[in-house]
Design an enzyme around this catalytic site. Structure first.
Site, PDB file in Angstrom:
ATOM      1  CE1 TYR A 121       9.942  32.340   3.303  1.00  0.00           C
ATOM      2  CE2 TYR A 121      10.738  30.587   5.041  1.00  0.00           C
ATOM      3  CZ  TYR A 121      11.073  31.669   4.003  1.00  0.00           C
ATOM      4  OH  TYR A 121      12.280  31.856   4.014  1.00  0.00           O
ATOM      5  N   GLY A 122       6.844  27.527   4.387  1.00  0.00           N
ATOM      6  CA  GLY A 122       7.649  26.592   4.639  1.00  0.00           C
ATOM      7  C   GLY A 122       7.292  25.536   3.189  1.00  0.00           C
ATOM      8  CB  ALA A 123       3.980  24.761   1.418  1.00  0.00           C
ATOM      9  CG  ASP A 159       6.105  40.768  -9.280  1.00  0.00           C
ATOM     10  OD1 ASP A 159       6.224  39.577  -9.070  1.00  0.00           O
ATOM     11  OD2 ASP A 159       5.150  41.401  -8.700  1.00  0.00           O
ATOM     12  CE  LYS A 165      12.278  30.681   0.588  1.00  0.00           C
ATOM     13  NZ  LYS A 165      13.248  31.053  -0.703  1.00  0.00           N
TER      14      LYS A 165
HETATM   15  N1  LIG Z   1      16.450  36.151   6.291  1.00  0.00           N
HETATM   16  C1  LIG Z   1      15.928  35.019   6.549  1.00  0.00           C
HETATM   17  O1  LIG Z   1      15.634  34.764   7.965  1.00  0.00           O
HETATM   18  C2  LIG Z   1      15.907  33.880   5.808  1.00  0.00           C
HETATM   19  C3  LIG Z   1      16.063  32.586   6.352  1.00  0.00           C
HETATM   20  C4  LIG Z   1      16.164  31.654   5.203  1.00  0.00           C
HETATM   21  C5  LIG Z   1      15.764  31.798   3.935  1.00  0.00           C
HETATM   22  N2  LIG Z   1      15.716  33.070   3.448  1.00  0.00           N
HETATM   23  C6  LIG Z   1      15.708  33.261   2.108  1.00  0.00           C
HETATM   24  O2  LIG Z   1      16.452  34.154   1.547  1.00  0.00           O
HETATM   25  C7  LIG Z   1      16.177  34.889   0.605  1.00  0.00           C
HETATM   26  C8  LIG Z   1      16.501  36.325   0.612  1.00  0.00           C
HETATM   27  O3  LIG Z   1      15.796  36.934   1.510  1.00  0.00           O
HETATM   28  P1  LIG Z   1      16.416  38.007   2.529  1.00  0.00           P
HETATM   29  O4  LIG Z   1      16.284  37.554   3.969  1.00  0.00           O
HETATM   30  O5  LIG Z   1      17.584  38.641   1.809  1.00  0.00           O
HETATM   31  O6  LIG Z   1      14.947  38.938   2.426  1.00  0.00           O
HETATM   32  P2  LIG Z   1      14.747  40.421   1.773  1.00  0.00           P
HETATM   33  O7  LIG Z   1      15.820  41.315   2.409  1.00  0.00           O
HETATM   34  O8  LIG Z   1      13.553  41.034   2.128  1.00  0.00           O
HETATM   35  O9  LIG Z   1      15.263  40.285   0.398  1.00  0.00           O
HETATM   36  C9  LIG Z   1      14.270  39.517  -0.507  1.00  0.00           C
HETATM   37  C10 LIG Z   1      14.238  40.394  -1.933  1.00  0.00           C
HETATM   38  O10 LIG Z   1      13.433  39.632  -2.809  1.00  0.00           O
HETATM   39  C11 LIG Z   1      13.006  40.434  -3.469  1.00  0.00           C
HETATM   40  N3  LIG Z   1      11.485  40.094  -4.130  1.00  0.00           N
HETATM   41  C12 LIG Z   1      10.603  39.614  -3.422  1.00  0.00           C
HETATM   42  N4  LIG Z   1       9.288  39.608  -4.100  1.00  0.00           N
HETATM   43  C13 LIG Z   1       9.734  39.668  -5.426  1.00  0.00           C
HETATM   44  C14 LIG Z   1       9.138  39.391  -6.826  1.00  0.00           C
HETATM   45  N5  LIG Z   1       7.811  39.143  -6.746  1.00  0.00           N
HETATM   46  N6  LIG Z   1       9.743  39.852  -7.798  1.00  0.00           N
HETATM   47  C15 LIG Z   1      11.155  40.281  -7.752  1.00  0.00           C
HETATM   48  N7  LIG Z   1      11.607  40.492  -6.742  1.00  0.00           N
HETATM   49  C16 LIG Z   1      11.203  40.080  -5.595  1.00  0.00           C
HETATM   50  C17 LIG Z   1      12.729  41.849  -2.977  1.00  0.00           C
HETATM   51  O11 LIG Z   1      12.982  42.855  -3.560  1.00  0.00           O
HETATM   52  P3  LIG Z   1      11.859  43.902  -4.222  1.00  0.00           P
HETATM   53  O12 LIG Z   1      10.931  44.263  -2.855  1.00  0.00           O
HETATM   54  O13 LIG Z   1      12.400  45.060  -4.651  1.00  0.00           O
HETATM   55  O14 LIG Z   1      11.210  43.144  -5.126  1.00  0.00           O
HETATM   56  C18 LIG Z   1      13.838  41.695  -1.997  1.00  0.00           C
HETATM   57  O15 LIG Z   1      15.093  42.465  -2.535  1.00  0.00           O
HETATM   58  C19 LIG Z   1      14.746  34.611   0.370  1.00  0.00           C
HETATM   59  O16 LIG Z   1      14.456  33.560  -0.430  1.00  0.00           O
HETATM   60  C20 LIG Z   1      14.280  33.997   1.790  1.00  0.00           C
HETATM   61  O17 LIG Z   1      13.159  33.095   1.810  1.00  0.00           O
HETATM   62  C21 LIG Z   1      15.926  34.218   4.164  1.00  0.00           C
END
Ligand SMILES: NC(=O)c1ccc[n+]([C@@H]2O[C@H](COP(=O)([O-])OP(=O)(O)OC[C@H]3O[C@@H](n4cnc5c(N)ncnc54)[C@H](OP(=O)(O)O)[C@@H]3O)[C@@H](O)[C@H]2O)c1
Length: 264
Positions: free
Chosen positions: A153-155, A62, A157
């Site tokens: 979430y927005g805060a 984590d 980011k």
């Molecule tokens: N998808 C969208 O619509 C979108 C849009 C804009 C920005 N983003 C950003 O893109 C990034 C990737 O998101 P995604 O869309 O690929 O989502 P995702 O598929 O849920 O991937 C997020 C990853 O972060 C890991 N994670 C979460 N909390 C963690 C922690 N405390 N320690 C270690 N690992 C952690 C999770 O793995 P584990 O659960 O195994 O830890 C997961 O693999 C994020 O920062 C998200 O905010 C996404």
């Protein structure tokens, strides 16, 4: 031509088992000499590593736990140092702010803002030790354009964006570049069914993780300090900076639809 000038990457990617993270790893692998894949669930990370033709190490843990940051630091040293940190791991929680549990608000800020800041701090000595290095923080359009249901979430980011900009300027006389990359809505597990359905009803464009990863790797090879994905999103982010009353009014008109999808 630009691709020929790229260094070979030695990279840490957090959230590497997730939708965008895994897609970035697949794009990055042919350009890399070593990868460190970080996430809490080790299963997806080991499965991803098995696909790669590049030395890769899994760090399961984590990111809000200091022991995980130390383990990543040690893994990077054992692989011979690093020149790229991708702070991609993140959480989302679409919720009316007033009823959002305090623990959920804390988790968003701890995971999306404090963890990348502290991992950056931990790895900076290694990043400064090489001739050229990059830190790329994965933000979100929602950190640049406030949206109902995403206040916390927005805060997180928006904070990450501010951190990125200040640190870029603080390190501007070093060989470490600090940059931010803001995807728009993307088809991954971070979005609940309610968010996906809301986006559909609002006509919000959605990228695939592969599209995001391709744009990410192109961004890595360029010079810009920040990239927001999507021409329409870029326009609204600019408009929001200049004339915020215009998006205020446009989003106010969407509020009834948005409320239909918010958890009670
Ligand atoms: N998808 C969208 O619509 C979108 C849009 C804009 C920005 N983003 C950003 O893109 C990034 C990737 O998101 P995604 O869309 O690929 O989502 P995702 O598929 O849920 O991937 C997020 C990853 O972060 C890991 N994670 C979460 N909390 C963690 C922690 N405390 N320690 C270690 N690992 C952690 C999770 O793995 P584990 O659960 O195994 O830890 C997961 O693999 C994020 O920062 C998200 O905010 C996404």
């Amino acid at each position: 031509m630009a691709a020929m000038q790229r260094p070979r990457y030695r990279a840490v990617i957090t959230g590497a088992g997730g939708g965008i993270g895994a897609a970035i790893v697949r794009e990055l692998a042919p350009l890399s000499d070593a990868l460190i894949l970080v996430g809490r669930r080790e299963g997806p990370l080991h499965a991803l590593r098995a696909e790669l033709n590049v030395p890769a190490q899994v760090v399961g843990g984590d990111l809000t736990d200091p022991a995980t940051l130390a383990a990543i630091d040690a893994a990077a040293r054992s692989l011979g140092g690093l020149n790229l940190l991708v702070n991609n791991a993140g959480l989302s929680d679409f919720h009316s702010f007033e009823s959002q549990p305090v623990d959920a608000i804390r988790a968003l800020l701890d995971t999306n803002l404090l963890a990348p800041m502290l991992l950056t701090r931990q790895l900076l000595p290694q990043l400064k030790a090489v001739p050229a290095a990059q830190i790329v923080n994965v933000g979100s359009v929602l950190g640049l354009l406030g949206f109902p249901g995403f206040a916390a979430y927005g805060a997180s980011k928006a904070g990450l964006h501010g951190f990125t900009q200040a640190l870029r300027r603080e390190l501007s006389d070093t060989a470490v570049e600090v940059r931010s990359f803001a995807p728009r809505a993307t088809d991954t597990a971070i979005n609940t069914d309610a968010v996906t359905a809301m986006n559909r009803e609002l006509g919000t464009a959605q990228d695939t993780p592969q599209q995001v990863a391709a744009a990410f790797v192109a961004f890595l090879g360029g010079q810009r300090g920040h990239l927001t994905l999507g021409a329409k999103e870029r326009f609204f982010v600019r408009l929001n900076g200049l004339l915020p009353a215009v998006p205020d009014a446009a989003i106010r008109k969407q509020l009834r639809i948005i409320r239909n999808f918010l958890p009670i």
